[in-house]
Design a protein around this motif. Structure first.
Motif, PDB file in Angstrom:
ATOM      1  N   GLN A   1     -35.486  -1.417  19.219  1.00 63.17           N
ATOM      2  CA  GLN A   1     -36.910  -1.743  19.218  1.00 63.17           C
ATOM      3  C   GLN A   1     -37.319  -2.467  17.939  1.00 63.17           C
ATOM      4  OE1 GLN A   1     -39.651   0.803  17.845  1.00 63.17           O
ATOM      5  NE2 GLN A   1     -41.279  -0.579  18.496  1.00 63.17           N
ATOM      6  N   ARG A   2     -36.814  -2.024  16.782  1.00 65.82           N
ATOM      7  CA  ARG A   2     -37.211  -2.613  15.501  1.00 65.82           C
ATOM      8  C   ARG A   2     -36.573  -3.964  15.247  1.00 65.82           C
ATOM      9  NH1 ARG A   2     -41.414  -0.593  12.695  1.00 65.82           N
ATOM     10  NH2 ARG A   2     -40.377  -0.701  10.686  1.00 65.82           N
ATOM     11  N   SER A   3     -35.423  -4.198  15.864  1.00 66.49           N
ATOM     12  CA  SER A   3     -34.699  -5.455  15.609  1.00 66.49           C
ATOM     13  C   SER A   3     -35.037  -6.543  16.614  1.00 66.49           C
ATOM     14  CB  SER A   3     -33.193  -5.196  15.618  1.00 66.49           C
ATOM     15  OG  SER A   3     -32.763  -4.778  16.912  1.00 66.49           O
ATOM     16  N   GLY A   4     -35.926  -6.223  17.575  1.00 66.68           N
ATOM     17  CA  GLY A   4     -36.249  -7.212  18.605  1.00 66.68           C
ATOM     18  C   GLY A   4     -35.056  -7.522  19.498  1.00 66.68           C
ATOM     19  N   PHE A   5     -34.279  -6.495  19.812  1.00 66.70           N
ATOM     20  CA  PHE A   5     -33.012  -6.671  20.520  1.00 66.70           C
ATOM     21  C   PHE A   5     -33.201  -7.289  21.909  1.00 66.70           C
ATOM     22  CE2 PHE A   5     -29.424  -5.087  23.074  1.00 66.70           C
ATOM     23  CZ  PHE A   5     -28.357  -5.476  22.279  1.00 66.70           C
TER      24      PHE A   5
ATOM     25  N   PHE B   1     -33.638 -10.244  11.568  1.00 69.31           N
ATOM     26  CA  PHE B   1     -33.492 -11.684  11.337  1.00 69.31           C
ATOM     27  C   PHE B   1     -32.044 -12.073  11.021  1.00 69.31           C
ATOM     28  CE2 PHE B   1     -37.721 -10.268   9.935  1.00 69.31           C
ATOM     29  CZ  PHE B   1     -38.502 -10.956  10.848  1.00 69.31           C
ATOM     30  N   MET B   2     -31.086 -11.208  11.400  1.00 63.93           N
ATOM     31  CA  MET B   2     -29.674 -11.467  11.102  1.00 63.93           C
ATOM     32  C   MET B   2     -28.944 -11.977  12.335  1.00 63.93           C
ATOM     33  SD  MET B   2     -28.499  -8.300   8.661  1.00 63.93           S
ATOM     34  CE  MET B   2     -29.083  -8.150   6.984  1.00 63.93           C
ATOM     35  N   ASN B   3     -27.923 -12.790  12.070  1.00 65.85           N
ATOM     36  CA  ASN B   3     -27.076 -13.274  13.157  1.00 65.85           C
ATOM     37  C   ASN B   3     -25.910 -12.319  13.372  1.00 65.85           C
ATOM     38  OD1 ASN B   3     -25.190 -13.818  11.125  1.00 65.85           O
ATOM     39  ND2 ASN B   3     -25.940 -15.922  10.869  1.00 65.85           N
TER      40      ASN B   3
ATOM     41  N   ASP C   1     -22.668 -12.487  12.554  1.00 61.72           N
ATOM     42  CA  ASP C   1     -21.824 -12.236  11.390  1.00 61.72           C
ATOM     43  C   ASP C   1     -22.486 -11.261  10.426  1.00 61.72           C
ATOM     44  OD1 ASP C   1     -19.897 -13.934  12.384  1.00 61.72           O
ATOM     45  OD2 ASP C   1     -20.685 -15.694  11.325  1.00 61.72           O
ATOM     46  N   GLU C   2     -23.787 -11.398  10.271  1.00 59.94           N
ATOM     47  CA  GLU C   2     -24.485 -10.509   9.336  1.00 59.94           C
ATOM     48  C   GLU C   2     -24.562  -9.091   9.883  1.00 59.94           C
ATOM     49  OE1 GLU C   2     -27.544 -13.534   7.038  1.00 59.94           O
ATOM     50  OE2 GLU C   2     -27.899 -13.101   9.166  1.00 59.94           O
ATOM     51  N   TRP C   3     -24.679  -8.943  11.192  1.00 63.71           N
ATOM     52  CA  TRP C   3     -24.598  -7.602  11.779  1.00 63.71           C
ATOM     53  C   TRP C   3     -23.232  -6.965  11.476  1.00 63.71           C
ATOM     54  CZ3 TRP C   3     -27.337  -5.211  16.377  1.00 63.71           C
ATOM     55  CH2 TRP C   3     -28.675  -5.619  16.451  1.00 63.71           C
ATOM     56  N   MET C   4     -22.214  -7.770  11.566  1.00 63.40           N
ATOM     57  CA  MET C   4     -20.864  -7.269  11.262  1.00 63.40           C
ATOM     58  C   MET C   4     -20.758  -6.826   9.807  1.00 63.40           C
ATOM     59  SD  MET C   4     -18.801  -7.205  13.872  1.00 63.40           S
ATOM     60  CE  MET C   4     -17.194  -7.225  13.073  1.00 63.40           C
TER      61      MET C   4
END
Length: 1222
Positions: free
Chosen positions: A82-86, A122-124, A126-129
């Protein structure tokens, strides 16, 4: 000592004590704590929360601690989504597995999931990884042995991804104590003062700060209240926030030894740090810091009540932020001027009259808070603070003029002058403050002169005019304020409201052109009857407050077109049909007033929209449109723990889809509510939660049950422990009030007000609870209206003030005072108001049970005959009798009126049938005041020479507005008449036909202010057209039309002088040379019972009178005194007699005339002509004032008389500060 105080406080009480977030694990200290809290004589429950299992085990020796389970991994993943706009991402399948692994690292803590979710927003891929595989998860980042490391690590990860410019802004927040409410604007200016903010070409420093706050809120590092708690909800919600304890711990850990926080145990001294939170502002800084060269921010902890010492901050020459808001400040030390780098200074509630001039040398100062200070003036060179952007002078009511240099503060963006009443120079200064964004003038006395200056403040976004009388110029001023987002035109009360409906409608049309407006407050405005359709132009409006607009009848349909409107307050709009409240086109509710709509063709109503709403106030109307009890159950009303006021309303006689009882059964309120209103309920009985209401709703303090026609039982409201106000009306099926209403013993322990109305079938009421105990032990006011069958067969509720309206049978009530219950209930009543009664006065048996009655008011009753020989003797304690609007039937006064031997005041109004007073009026030797209005025959009777003799013992007689006084002639020992005069109400004060009469009237009332006389003369009489300045706000109110109340507020007239101390008195620099008038008024301001005599001879050069001091008036004889208390029932002799007083050096004082006067009261002004030399006037008059120990100044103008050396005129008539003479 603490132990003994707690023992006394908790003795015999049922108490719940909550120890939240306990960390102390010392077994001996914990045992000492428990010993202090546990007492054999009390019923005490202690709830402890802690993150430490060891603390839990040691504190809970008598039961097993309950361990609260963490959130599941799925719950944490739901929060992150919910917070990440998934749901809006295109690569959800790729991120699903990574996100679940991150959720597992949150440790079941919601705060960690919230923070990480926003960080991932706002992460892509790679940044999630990188977040999932970060080394932080494996590092020991938490010093808290009882908190899982990965919880702290998740917060540290969120911090690590902050921008470099945001990081110091966040860590700086560790300087606020845990749980502190952080004011947004204050924080912004502290960040700027600390030089954390670097403006860009596109964004100013304040705009950058706003963005940083939004980010910290998104990360949940800042938290806001769940729901608004005031009518200014929308604005206030964006103003305050707090930090979660874990987040605060993170900030503290990041600062390390850069901060000294004495709120933490063991932190009492540091070596060298940048930030300090200290406990004691009276001790030298060196006691806490070995080096203070690096200290740049200093604040003192909540509860620091010690007196401020300059040594507590002066050595820290590098300070950028100094917060003294928790200190006790007698005088701001001069050493403040040496803090040359200081940018932020909060120093409220200074008790001294001055701020040191050296404060203007703080050239870097951008924020200054002097709220609530007693200062009388700002430094003359305040304009040198050219960088100042925020200035708070709210509640600095002793400031009367802004320095000329104030207009040089051209960078000022925030100015708060609320509750300063009168300040000269504001208009001139505002014209130069073109950068103002925030202006608070609430409570300002006169807005008329400011409207021109306000119209030029085109950058204003916030304008607060609460409790300000609007003027015609305000309309044009508002048209220019196109950027305005917040506007408050509301009022705090209904008094002093200008009656101008057309003018207010025109003002509203201007307001409706402000297209950027988000918040509009029009509360408590009596002129508001309709709202223009043009309000639909306010497309950004979020909050509209119309509460307490008691004349508002309809709302415009255009409100439905405002899609952003979320809060519509119409509480206590008694004439407004709430069922017509509009709905937005998208069907979202206009809260807190929610109207239930049944949609055709659908199985449910719109009630489900309340499922995710959390409010403080909630008003649900038209509940008859709820289609099933299941609908009511789904909104989970009982879980909305933020609600404190709840109203549930059905429309009477409307068609129902579901039974009212079934619906109400599922609308169990939360136990947080304090006010409950139930209206239109049509079932014959209540659901179980209502019949056990004290268990479900123990905090209730206000209950209203209205229009419940079929309900034949009352809930046991007597058991509500905190109930203070109760209203029951329109319950046609209730026949008896008995033990079921009380519940059991000690019923209604705190009830103060009880109103019962329109109970057509109610026949019996016993104030005993059925267990031989009297209910209502603290009842103050009881009102019974339209209960035609009700009688009391035993004792009645022991209320002090009782009103009986259209309920004749109550007056026929009689019972045997068989025990102390009935006796105590009767003796409690001292005031009774009877309205609309057709029963003859001699049948009012109820009066026989009211031996302590002091005030009786009879309104619109048809028969006042009293053939009983002893009835009035039963109320011989009566002091005030008022008879009003008794025009029909037999309304002559009882012949045995003289039995009311304690009567001090008799008021007769609009009783045309009363033609004379009974002969027994002469027996009323304590009668001090007789007021007759609208009784032409009676007035004629009183004016006859024969009957004047019968009334000679009455000190004050008011016959259709003519005042006639008797006073005591000190020499002759006789009563003599003061001139008769006609007084008319003018702005709350009388208007006299001649100046002398008005002066006498004012003196006899011992008012602490003067009556302003204009310079124009009445050509016929030669007298001034004397009328009181209504702006002086000496509230002259008639309570219940009769009881006099005189109260004081500050004058609203602009002051024209600058006072300086000279020989204990002031020298005024104003242009008022009307010496004779002003000096007389000055005498009255001092509450003197005599005037200062001025000679008739005038100085040709100055126009001032010659000397007025009587050098021969050496003997100190006490002034004649008149007590205002005699107007409202004092039993003292109604004559103006000398009051024994001490010598002139004592505190009671006053001057008597010299031997040259014939009669002190009637001599010209009350003082004798001076026998001394003119040149000694100024000196002698000052000495005279000091001898009298007066607390007011004698003021002289700067212009001097060349011959005598004396100053021209004297008193500032506007200086109405209420400081009584000693």
């Amino acid at each position: 000592m603490i132990h003994s105080c707690l023992k006394k406080l908790l003795h015999g009480k049922k108490v719940l004590i909550v120890l939240d977030d306990l960390w102390e694990d010392n077994q001996f200290l914990l045992q000492e704590l428990k010993d202090m809290l546990y007492h054999d004589e009390g019923n005490i429950t202690i709830l402890v929360t802690t993150r430490s299992e060891r603390v839990a085990e040691r504190i809970c020796t008598n039961l097993q601690p309950h361990k609260i389970l963490p959130l599941t991994n799925d719950m944490c993943w739901d929060i992150i989504k919910q917070r990440s706009g998934f749901k809006d991402r295109n690569n959800k399948e790729q991120l699903m597995g990574i996100g679940r692994e991150i959720a597992q690292k949150c440790g079941g803590v919601a705060l960690a999931a919230l923070s990480l979710g926003f960080t991932l927003r706002f992460m892509n891929f790679d940044e999630w990884m990188k977040v999932k595989d970060s080394d932080i998860w494996n590092e020991l980042v938490s010093k808290d042995l009882f908190l899982p490391n990965h919880v702290f690590a998740s917060l540290m990860l969120s911090y690590s991804y902050m921008s470099p410019s945001l990081k110091p802004c966040f860590t700086y927040c560790a300087t606020f104590p845990k749980g502190h409410s952080i004011v947004k604007d204050d924080l912004i200016y502290q960040w700027i003062a600390m030089d954390f903010i670097k403006p860009t070409k596109l964004l100013s420093n304040t705009e950058l700060c706003e963005r940083y706050i939004v980010q910290l809120l998104g990360l949940s590092f800042f938290q806001q209240p769940v729901s608004p708690k005031t009518s200014e909800a929308y604005y206030k919600q964006a103003t305050f926030f707090t930090m979660h304890d874990l987040v605060h711990d993170l900030a503290i850990s990041l600062l390390g030894n850069q901060i000294l926080d004495q709120s933490k145990q063991g932190n009492t001294r540091g070596s060298s740090c940048q930030y300090a939170l200290l406990r004691d502002c009276s001790r030298p800084l060196e006691l806490y810091l070995t080096s203070h060269a690096r200290l740049i921010a200093l604040r003192f902890l909540d509860g620091c009540s010690s007196e401020l010492s300059d040594a507590a901050f002066a050595p820290a020459r590098s300070l950028l932020v100094l917060d003294l808001s928790e200190c006790s400040i007698q005088r701001l030390p001069d050493s403040i001027g040496r803090l040359k780098q200081l940018g932020y200074l909060s120093a409220p509630k200074i008790r001294d009259e001055f701020v040191p001039e050296c404060i203007t040398k703080l050239s870097n100062l951008i924020y200054l808070n002097l709220h609530g200070s007693s200062i009388t003036a700002l430094p003359k060179t305040i304009g040198e603070l050219t960088r100042l952007r925020h200035l708070d002078l709210s509640d600095c009511y002793s400031i009367h003029e802004l320095p000329v240099s104030f207009r040089n503060l051209e960078n000022l963006a925030h100015l708060d002058l609320s509750n300063t009443y009168i300040i000269r120079g504001v208009s001139e200064s505002l014209q130069s403050l073109s950068r103002l964004v925030h202006l608070n003038l609430s409570g300002f006395a006169d807005i008329e002169d400011l409207t021109g200056a306000i119209s030029g403040l085109t950058g204003l976004q916030y304008l607060n005019l609460l409790e300000v009388d609007y003027s015609d110029g305000l309309q044009q001023a508002l048209i220019n304020l196109t950027k305005l987002r917040y506007l408050n035109l509301g009022r705090k009360n209904y008094f002093h409201v200008r009656d101008d409906e057309a003018g207010f409608d025109s003002l509203l049309e201007c307001v409706c052109s402000l297209s950027n407006l988000e918040y509009l407050n029009l509360a408590r405005n009596l002129n508001l009857r309709t709202i223009p359709e043009s309000i639909g132009n306010l497309r950004k409006l979020n909050t509209l407050d119309l509460s307490h607009c008691i004349n508002l009848r309809r709302l415009p349909s255009s409100l439905s077109a405002i899609s952003d409107l979320r809060f519509l307050h119409v509480t206590y709009c008694s004439k407004l049909d709430k069922s017509t409240l509009p709905q937005n086109k998208d069907r979202s509710a206009l809260l807190p007033n929610f109207v239930v709509h049944a949609v055709d063709g659908e199985s449910s109503s719109n009630l489900s929209e309340l499922e995710d709403k959390h409010l403080t106030l909630l008003d649900i109307s038209r509940l008859e449109n709820v289609k099933s009890a299941e609908e009511a159950k789904r909104i989970k009303l009982g879980e909305k723990q933020s609600i404190v006021r709840l109203e549930l309303a059905w429309t009477r006689d409307a068609k129902r889809f579901a039974d009212d009882r079934e619906v109400l059964s599922e609308l169990v309120p939360p136990d947080t509510i304090e006010t409950l209103t139930l209206q239109g309920y049509s079932s014959i009985c209540f659901p179980s939660w209502m019949m056990s209401i004290a268990i479900y709703l123990p905090r209730l303090s206000d209950v209203t049950l209205r229009d419940l026609p079929s309900c034949n039982v009352l809930p046991p409201l007597g058991q509500l422990p905190n109930l203070e106000s109760l209203r029951i009306g329109g319950m046609d099926s209730i026949r008896k009030i008995d033990g079921g209403f009380y519940g059991c013993r000690s019923a209604f322990p705190r009830l103060l007000e009880f109103a019962i109305s329109r109970m057509e079938c109610l026949e019996e009421w016993n104030a005993e609870d059925g267990l031989n105990e009297l209910a209502f032990p603290k009842l103050w006011q009881l009102s019974i209206n339209h209960c035609p069958l009700l009688r009391f067969k035993a004792c009645w509720p022991p209320a002090m003030h009782v009103t009986i309206d259209s309920s004749d049978q109550i007056l026929l009530s009689t019972w045997e005072d068989r025990d102390h219950f009935s006796a105590s209930s009767s003796t409690a009543t001292t005031s009774l108001h009877v309205k609309c009664c057709e029963v003859p006065l001699h049948q009012w048996s109820l009066l026989r049970h009211l031996p302590c009655l002091e005030y009786l008011k009879i309104t619109d009753c048809s028969d006042l005959t009293c053939i009983s020989t002893d009835l009035l003797q039963c109320i011989s304690s009566l002091k005030i009798l008022t008879v009003k609007y008794c025009k029909n039937g037999t309304v002559s006064l009882p012949e045995r009126l003289g039995d009311l031997t304690s009567l001090t005041q008799l008021v007769l109004r609009d009783c045309s049938g009363i033609k004379s007073l009974p002969e027994s009026i002469q027996q009323l030797t304590r009668l001090q005041r007789l007021k007759i209005n609208g009784c032409p025959g009676l007035v004629q009777w009183c004016e006859s020479e024969e009957n004047k003799i019968k009334l000679v013992h009455i000190f004050e007689k008011i016959l259709d507005g003519y005042y006639l006084y008797n006073f005591y002639d000190e020499q002759s020992g006789c009563l003599a008449a003061v001139r008769e005069q006609k007084l008319e109400n003018n702005g709350g004060f009388p208007k006299a036909q001649d100046d002398e009469a008005l002066k006498q009237w004012g003196k006899y009332l011992k008012l602490s202010t003067d009556f302003e006389s204009s310079t124009s003369k009445d050509e016929k009489s030669g007298a001034r057209d004397a009328s009181h300045d209504a702006n002086a706000r000496l509230a002259f109110q008639i309570l219940d039309d009769e009881l006099l109340r005189v109260t004081r507020t500050r004058s609203t007239m602009p002051r024209e002088q600058n006072l300086e101390n000279k020989g204990g008195f002031s020298v005024a620099q104003d242009d008022d040379s009307k010496y004779e008038r002003d000096l007389k008024q000055w005498g009255k301001d001092l509450k003197l019972s005599r005037d200062i005599e001025s000679l008739m001879t005038k100085d040709e050069n100055s126009g001032a009178s010659e000397a007025g001091h009587d050098a021969n008036a050496i003997e100190d004889r006490p002034a004649q005194q008149f007590s205002l208390g005699s107007w409202i029932g004092s039993t003292t002799t109604p004559q103006m007699l000398p009051v024994a007083g001490p010598s002139s050096s004592a505190a009671h004082l006053t001057r008597s005339p010299s031997n040259g006067s014939i009669l002190g009261y009637m001599n010209k002004g009350g003082f004798s002509v001076a026998q001394d030399d003119d040149s000694k006037y100024e000196r002698d008059l000052k000495q005279w004032g000091k001898d009298l120990k007066l607390s007011r100044d004698i003021e002289s103008l700067m212009t001097k008389d060349e011959k005598s050396g004396a100053s021209e005129a004297g008193h500032d008539a506007n200086a109405l500060e209420d400081r009584p003479a000693q």
